[in-house]
Design a protein around this motif. Sequence first.
Motif, PDB file in Angstrom:
ATOM      1  N   SER A   1      21.720  34.663  -0.143  1.00  0.00           N
ATOM      2  CA  SER A   1      22.159  35.781  -0.972  1.00  0.00           C
ATOM      3  C   SER A   1      22.448  37.005  -0.119  1.00  0.00           C
ATOM      4  O   SER A   1      21.729  37.291   0.837  1.00  0.00           O
ATOM      5  CB  SER A   1      21.076  36.114  -2.002  1.00  0.00           C
ATOM      6  N   ASP A   2      23.495  37.714  -0.487  1.00  0.00           N
ATOM      7  CA  ASP A   2      23.809  38.952   0.227  1.00  0.00           C
ATOM      8  C   ASP A   2      23.160  40.161  -0.419  1.00  0.00           C
ATOM      9  O   ASP A   2      23.259  41.279   0.090  1.00  0.00           O
ATOM     10  CB  ASP A   2      25.329  39.168   0.276  1.00  0.00           C
ATOM     11  N   SER A   3      22.512  39.932  -1.552  1.00  0.00           N
ATOM     12  CA  SER A   3      21.952  41.090  -2.253  1.00  0.00           C
ATOM     13  C   SER A   3      20.455  40.950  -2.527  1.00  0.00           C
ATOM     14  O   SER A   3      19.752  41.941  -2.662  1.00  0.00           O
ATOM     15  CB  SER A   3      22.687  41.277  -3.580  1.00  0.00           C
TER      16      SER A   3
ATOM     17  N   ARG B   1      16.923  31.942  -2.434  1.00  0.00           N
ATOM     18  CA  ARG B   1      17.477  30.638  -2.081  1.00  0.00           C
ATOM     19  C   ARG B   1      18.147  30.756  -0.728  1.00  0.00           C
ATOM     20  O   ARG B   1      18.626  31.825  -0.325  1.00  0.00           O
ATOM     21  CB  ARG B   1      18.453  30.148  -3.143  1.00  0.00           C
ATOM     22  N   GLY B   2      18.170  29.632  -0.019  1.00  0.00           N
ATOM     23  CA  GLY B   2      18.742  29.651   1.308  1.00  0.00           C
ATOM     24  C   GLY B   2      18.629  28.276   1.922  1.00  0.00           C
ATOM     25  O   GLY B   2      18.532  27.272   1.203  1.00  0.00           O
ATOM     26  N   TYR B   3      18.668  28.235   3.234  1.00  0.00           N
ATOM     27  CA  TYR B   3      18.463  26.940   3.895  1.00  0.00           C
ATOM     28  C   TYR B   3      17.811  27.160   5.243  1.00  0.00           C
ATOM     29  O   TYR B   3      17.745  28.294   5.743  1.00  0.00           O
ATOM     30  CB  TYR B   3      19.755  26.142   4.017  1.00  0.00           C
ATOM     31  N   VAL B   4      17.282  26.081   5.774  1.00  0.00           N
ATOM     32  CA  VAL B   4      16.736  26.112   7.118  1.00  0.00           C
ATOM     33  C   VAL B   4      17.432  25.008   7.898  1.00  0.00           C
ATOM     34  O   VAL B   4      17.661  23.911   7.358  1.00  0.00           O
ATOM     35  CB  VAL B   4      15.193  25.928   7.103  1.00  0.00           C
ATOM     36  N   VAL B   5      17.843  25.327   9.108  1.00  0.00           N
ATOM     37  CA  VAL B   5      18.437  24.300   9.964  1.00  0.00           C
ATOM     38  C   VAL B   5      17.329  23.771  10.873  1.00  0.00           C
ATOM     39  O   VAL B   5      16.716  24.535  11.610  1.00  0.00           O
ATOM     40  CB  VAL B   5      19.577  24.885  10.828  1.00  0.00           C
ATOM     41  N   VAL B   6      17.034  22.491  10.750  1.00  0.00           N
ATOM     42  CA  VAL B   6      15.958  21.888  11.546  1.00  0.00           C
ATOM     43  C   VAL B   6      16.553  20.811  12.446  1.00  0.00           C
ATOM     44  O   VAL B   6      17.174  19.855  11.945  1.00  0.00           O
ATOM     45  CB  VAL B   6      14.870  21.259  10.648  1.00  0.00           C
ATOM     46  N   ASN B   7      16.392  20.982  13.723  1.00  0.00           N
ATOM     47  CA  ASN B   7      16.956  20.035  14.691  1.00  0.00           C
ATOM     48  C   ASN B   7      18.404  19.690  14.363  1.00  0.00           C
ATOM     49  O   ASN B   7      18.815  18.526  14.386  1.00  0.00           O
ATOM     50  CB  ASN B   7      16.095  18.768  14.760  1.00  0.00           C
ATOM     51  N   GLY B   8      19.155  20.725  13.993  1.00  0.00           N
ATOM     52  CA  GLY B   8      20.586  20.543  13.785  1.00  0.00           C
ATOM     53  C   GLY B   8      20.999  20.133  12.378  1.00  0.00           C
ATOM     54  O   GLY B   8      22.191  20.062  12.076  1.00  0.00           O
ATOM     55  N   GLU B   9      20.043  19.889  11.497  1.00  0.00           N
ATOM     56  CA  GLU B   9      20.425  19.506  10.130  1.00  0.00           C
ATOM     57  C   GLU B   9      20.007  20.573   9.134  1.00  0.00           C
ATOM     58  O   GLU B   9      18.947  21.178   9.276  1.00  0.00           O
ATOM     59  CB  GLU B   9      19.759  18.180   9.754  1.00  0.00           C
TER      60      GLU B   9
ATOM     61  N   GLN C   1       6.606  36.055   4.308  1.00  0.00           N
ATOM     62  CA  GLN C   1       7.806  36.261   5.099  1.00  0.00           C
ATOM     63  C   GLN C   1       8.945  36.674   4.190  1.00  0.00           C
ATOM     64  O   GLN C   1       9.167  36.047   3.162  1.00  0.00           O
ATOM     65  CB  GLN C   1       8.108  34.892   5.710  1.00  0.00           C
ATOM     66  N   MET C   2       9.647  37.698   4.558  1.00  0.00           N
ATOM     67  CA  MET C   2      10.813  38.104   3.779  1.00  0.00           C
ATOM     68  C   MET C   2      12.065  37.928   4.627  1.00  0.00           C
ATOM     69  O   MET C   2      12.162  38.477   5.728  1.00  0.00           O
ATOM     70  CB  MET C   2      10.696  39.576   3.385  1.00  0.00           C
ATOM     71  N   LEU C   3      13.015  37.133   4.106  1.00  0.00           N
ATOM     72  CA  LEU C   3      14.329  37.042   4.747  1.00  0.00           C
ATOM     73  C   LEU C   3      15.206  38.041   4.015  1.00  0.00           C
ATOM     74  O   LEU C   3      15.477  37.885   2.815  1.00  0.00           O
ATOM     75  CB  LEU C   3      14.897  35.628   4.613  1.00  0.00           C
ATOM     76  N   ARG C   4      15.630  39.049   4.733  1.00  0.00           N
ATOM     77  CA  ARG C   4      16.432  40.082   4.079  1.00  0.00           C
ATOM     78  C   ARG C   4      17.804  39.516   3.662  1.00  0.00           C
ATOM     79  O   ARG C   4      18.246  38.494   4.202  1.00  0.00           O
ATOM     80  CB  ARG C   4      16.558  41.278   5.021  1.00  0.00           C
ATOM     81  N   PRO C   5      18.452  40.164   2.716  1.00  0.00           N
ATOM     82  CA  PRO C   5      19.744  39.646   2.222  1.00  0.00           C
ATOM     83  C   PRO C   5      20.704  39.344   3.372  1.00  0.00           C
ATOM     84  O   PRO C   5      20.869  40.162   4.283  1.00  0.00           O
ATOM     85  CB  PRO C   5      20.268  40.789   1.348  1.00  0.00           C
ATOM     86  N   GLY C   6      21.297  38.153   3.342  1.00  0.00           N
ATOM     87  CA  GLY C   6      22.280  37.786   4.347  1.00  0.00           C
ATOM     88  C   GLY C   6      21.708  37.400   5.698  1.00  0.00           C
ATOM     89  O   GLY C   6      22.450  37.036   6.611  1.00  0.00           O
ATOM     90  N   MET C   7      20.398  37.433   5.849  1.00  0.00           N
ATOM     91  CA  MET C   7      19.775  37.178   7.157  1.00  0.00           C
ATOM     92  C   MET C   7      20.017  35.743   7.634  1.00  0.00           C
ATOM     93  O   MET C   7      19.932  34.804   6.862  1.00  0.00           O
ATOM     94  CB  MET C   7      18.260  37.436   7.018  1.00  0.00           C
TER      95      MET C   7
END
Lengths: 364, 364, 364, 364
Positions: C330-332, C298-306, C273-279
């Motif tokens: 990341s935006d780039s 790097r990024g985050y996942v929101v799971v059940n509101g957290e 899976q690729m999350l494109r920049p800023g997605m």
Amino acid sequence: MISPGTQAPTDTADRQRALERKARENSITPFWTVVDQAHPTEPLSKLVPYVWRWPLLRELLDEACAVVDTSDGKAERRAFSLLNPGLGGRYGTTHTLISGVQKTMAGEKASAHRHTPDALRFIIEGHGAYTVVEGEKIPLRPGDLVLTPSWRLHDHGNEPDSQMVTWMDALDVPLVNLLDASFFEQFPGRAQALTKAPEESYHRYGVGHLRPSWEGVPDGLPSPLLVFRWEQTEEALRRLAQVDADPFDDVALQYVNPFTGGAVLPTIDCWIQMLRPGMHTRAHRHTASSVFHVVRGRGYVVVNGERYDWAERDFVVLPNWAWHEWVNLSDSEEAILFSVQDRPVLRALGLLREQALETNDGHQ
Amino acid sequence: MISPGTQAPTDTADRQRALERKARENSITPFWTVVDQAHPTEPLSKLVPYVWRWPLLRELLDEACAVVDTSDGKAERRAFSLLNPGLGGRYGTTHTLISGVQKTMAGEKASAHRHTPDALRFIIEGHGAYTVVEGEKIPLRPGDLVLTPSWRLHDHGNEPDSQMVTWMDALDVPLVNLLDASFFEQFPGRAQALTKAPEESYHRYGVGHLRPSWEGVPDGLPSPLLVFRWEQTEEALRRLAQVDADPFDDVALQYVNPFTGGAVLPTIDCWIQMLRPGMHTRAHRHTASSVFHVVRGRGYVVVNGERYDWAERDFVVLPNWAWHEWVNLSDSEEAILFSVQDRPVLRALGLLREQALETNDGHQ
Amino acid sequence: MISPGTQAPTDTADRQRALERKARENSITPFWTVVDQAHPTEPLSKLVPYVWRWPLLRELLDEACAVVDTSDGKAERRAFSLLNPGLGGRYGTTHTLISGVQKTMAGEKASAHRHTPDALRFIIEGHGAYTVVEGEKIPLRPGDLVLTPSWRLHDHGNEPDSQMVTWMDALDVPLVNLLDASFFEQFPGRAQALTKAPEESYHRYGVGHLRPSWEGVPDGLPSPLLVFRWEQTEEALRRLAQVDADPFDDVALQYVNPFTGGAVLPTIDCWIQMLRPGMHTRAHRHTASSVFHVVRGRGYVVVNGERYDWAERDFVVLPNWAWHEWVNLSDSEEAILFSVQDRPVLRALGLLREQALETNDGHQ
Amino acid sequence: MISPGTQAPTDTADRQRALERKARENSITPFWTVVDQAHPTEPLSKLVPYVWRWPLLRELLDEACAVVDTSDGKAERRAFSLLNPGLGGRYGTTHTLISGVQKTMAGEKASAHRHTPDALRFIIEGHGAYTVVEGEKIPLRPGDLVLTPSWRLHDHGNEPDSQMVTWMDALDVPLVNLLDASFFEQFPGRAQALTKAPEESYHRYGVGHLRPSWEGVPDGLPSPLLVFRWEQTEEALRRLAQVDADPFDDVALQYVNPFTGGAVLPTIDCWIQMLRPGMHTRAHRHTASSVFHVVRGRGYVVVNGERYDWAERDFVVLPNWAWHEWVNLSDSEEAILFSVQDRPVLRALGLLREQALETNDGHQ
């Protein structure tokens, strides 16, 4: 004189003609000269609709019983094939299917053989005959459908002291010959050994939603169930008539391989169809061709605007891509039609197409 | 002396003749008179093996570029079809397949259309041409295989200032016409809109073991991947050559629908095949017919005991049920063959049969 | 007043209690006392979302290299399994899947064995290690996915003088134990024989739309292709990114059996899976549980509101039926996630369900 | 003092303990400490064989009729579930299946609902009750099998003035809860509308080798035929008994989806089985667990060396991977067993395994 870089029109035309000639001399055709013939905008069936009447068929069969000698085991001599008048003598009821009638007499035996064409029988009248398929003896009763799939060894006979028995034959011989894939083998010896219990496939698979627990889905394209009994068929028609019907074919059922849902033979679809009293269906057409046998009743079918009447035991051929609608002429009795169709061939190859008539409320 | 109730032989014979005549007058044939013709003991192919040489094909194509006018969008005019000499002028390289060659020039555009026959292209030489299939523009490069499956709108063209491009065409037109299921439709307007990204199917499905996560197995019979790039094809040949090969076809790969394992088209199988240097395969025969294009190398094929030489870019037709074995005449260079076959038709209908030659160590 | 033949309420209640007691004493439960627990209105996952950070995992692996003795061939001693904190010590990253990390050192060899759980490896870093599956030696390189399907004999090792190699393991051990269908067999002898060419399955099937012509669709549930090379995976991500994406998972690909379109293992789905920049994706939930490994970004996942942050090489577990949406911080730079899921189990059993968040523009 | 580069054994052991502790504190388990528990060498079923006797079940049902109030539409209150004594009170007849008995009285109506677990009923005695599944009302008669597949709305009732009706229930609730995929929904309103003809699926599909011609193979995993009538079942048993039987299960039939050959439900296999008079089968074991209901006859089953007697209407649970052989104690009467099994779950996931006992002529 021709200036450099230009050509007189006549020269170009000449050169094109020379080019075309040279191609043809080398087993090459210029595509631009054949594109229209190669790509018809829609099917150009040579088939014509036609009805073979039972009285004539019966007369021919009876006369054949009197004069054709089958004492040497060649009981196939008592069979007639229906040739579509549109095919100019080519062997076929349609371009893919051949159907006909056959009559056997008490005590006769045909010799065993096998062939790559798929074959089937639908019993018209009489008791006492049987077919043997790969060691399984199957008694034939009126209304039964019996399969002899591709390359299965089969023979048939008629018990001593039994009745004369008449059936409909249907095979995909024209198709197999178009594809040039015919193999035929005479069995060395007159009759094959009975290596299975009588009607074994019926005992094993005859209730289509129960299968021996130790078997998986049977291999291969044809149905493992080889005989479809009339009492089950008729019961299925009555049941379906209580809940649903089709606007084009009324109460119509497809015989299927009970463990795959596919056609009973890879090249031939079998249908049983009830036109309820007074029914007049809507018109449609499809790329499949078919041959109908009238099990019961009388009516007519309108094909491409012309009416063709039929009565009990007649045979009717319906060309591919021909508009057709069915009428039951009785207001009190149902009509029942058995048919064979080349539908699975077209479906497997991505060529099955169907169209409903939209104008005039669906009537021609 | 003849007792009452019996018949003189001549009477019976007379009656039988009368019976046969009456049947025939009514579009019925006595089966006993046709059984042998109807059921050949094995295929009686009218096809002959034949080689179309590249120098001739190139000469014809070049002359067609000079003299055939395609300015009205009828670029199909620059195409030649290979007719099997055994078919007496009937349109077909085999009884089911038609193959040929086509050349386009810079700036040309063919008009869009669709038809029920399945079609494909294998690019022989040149850069700059493209095919558009259902809104997807696919650039064509030598060695690429491009599909235009049944009823998909397609057109093609050649970019301005590009090279001349030559390709092999193959279609199942003869089969579709045998089955009388041809539909053809000219697109109203010259070129279709580009509704998809260029080479979209390649971007989406080009790595055959990875599929967009939100899609299931794509519907329908043909491959959803429409272009098979030569660099992948060649890589697959090299890889397979390292681990395995077939005694009859050497290093042979079937192009498949990457999500079903089925043939890329329901009626046409495509193969790519490498004969390693010095290879002489064993002989076999099968009910499938095929047309080969020599991508690279030179050699010969022995068909039913006769030798047919071929060289780079030649076309070779192999009849159904003909013994054949392949020879690469080079001891240092591999030979590569692309082919189309009607194998899926025979498989789907239960008519595919294959036989290895057992005598003389597998050689004719 | 209670008329004869009726019962005082207390009597009925007493009798009901006695009835319930008697049932329970006989290994029977009154359904009315358990119906609500037996039929939750929706999944009540005990799983919690959790992130295992790479620095900790690396520290543990390095320390294990220093202190855990694997000289007797028990290289499995250098592996750690990630236990979902919600499972109270039960062995599982989710209720059906176990994932973890493993590190091997130059010259090590694990002993061969096989087991009914399906297993796979995704390589994190290092060169020089290999896995052997049923006689096929597969070199491991970063980003490669390697399958060891159910009951296939496998072992692994690391060449002398090579690098240390770290990979992610994933198996369906918790599922197999829930179903009580675990079989395990140690191979008699340390390492199995190399009966196949190195990477044979890759040479044979690595171009997913070309298959050896003499093979049909390979039997069995797992993919016949055992190794999925990173360069192909990355190329597929880049190609798909050019034409399409999913609102919930962005540019996501499922690894599939190239000849059936099914999951690579009957119980485990693998995705890249690729999350494109800023997605920032929209939220949804499904009955499948999954474990993610961050290949890059790097990024985050929101799971059940957290919010749960992750960085390169971290591991993230996502409970079944939990709302989740993904963010690339990341935006780039793109972020790339590999994951395993129990999706094929739920699909095969008719229990796969998916729901998009409709409110707040699809965001929690 | 420890010299540079070496470690005292105790230090290594200490460090390993510290490493293991640190891992555990972070929801990570050192694989080397759990490998043996995680990978049992063969199934370690907690299930025990057990027989629930009909006299007790009947007594409980009758008492429930007397004392349990169902006037508010909660007819599920008259049901009992059979708990495997080996599961320590966990809800399950096996680890995947729950079975039980239920009794309804004249005029009762249960309220409509749907749930993701698959469910079915096998009718034990009485006439007059019915089940409604997605608008189709199905009268229940002794010996009938009725399916209520996953998420199909269903309710049931008993006509006024009818008999009391008792049936066996079976569901995959334990499996669905292990997979945490339970959804349940009460229908808003007591009974659903009858939108289909009575027994419509039986009228449409009840002859399994005939299908309405306008329908393809029905979508979805469960059988489109929802009721399997006893007279068809019994006829199939009699027919099969004439031609074949299995050494382990004697005359055994699997109920199948007549158009796919698959199990009638994706998680539950149903079998009907006849032990012929005097039959003593050979022993085998498999990873599937099952629950049997004795339709008729008396006998015993030997499970892992111990004998368990059963008589008409008893229920018997057979653990997974337990050796078992069947005995019919009557020399003149057949015994008939209906059973449910989790076999399709194991097959779909590649975990179905079967083993015949080789020693002592196949007997324990």
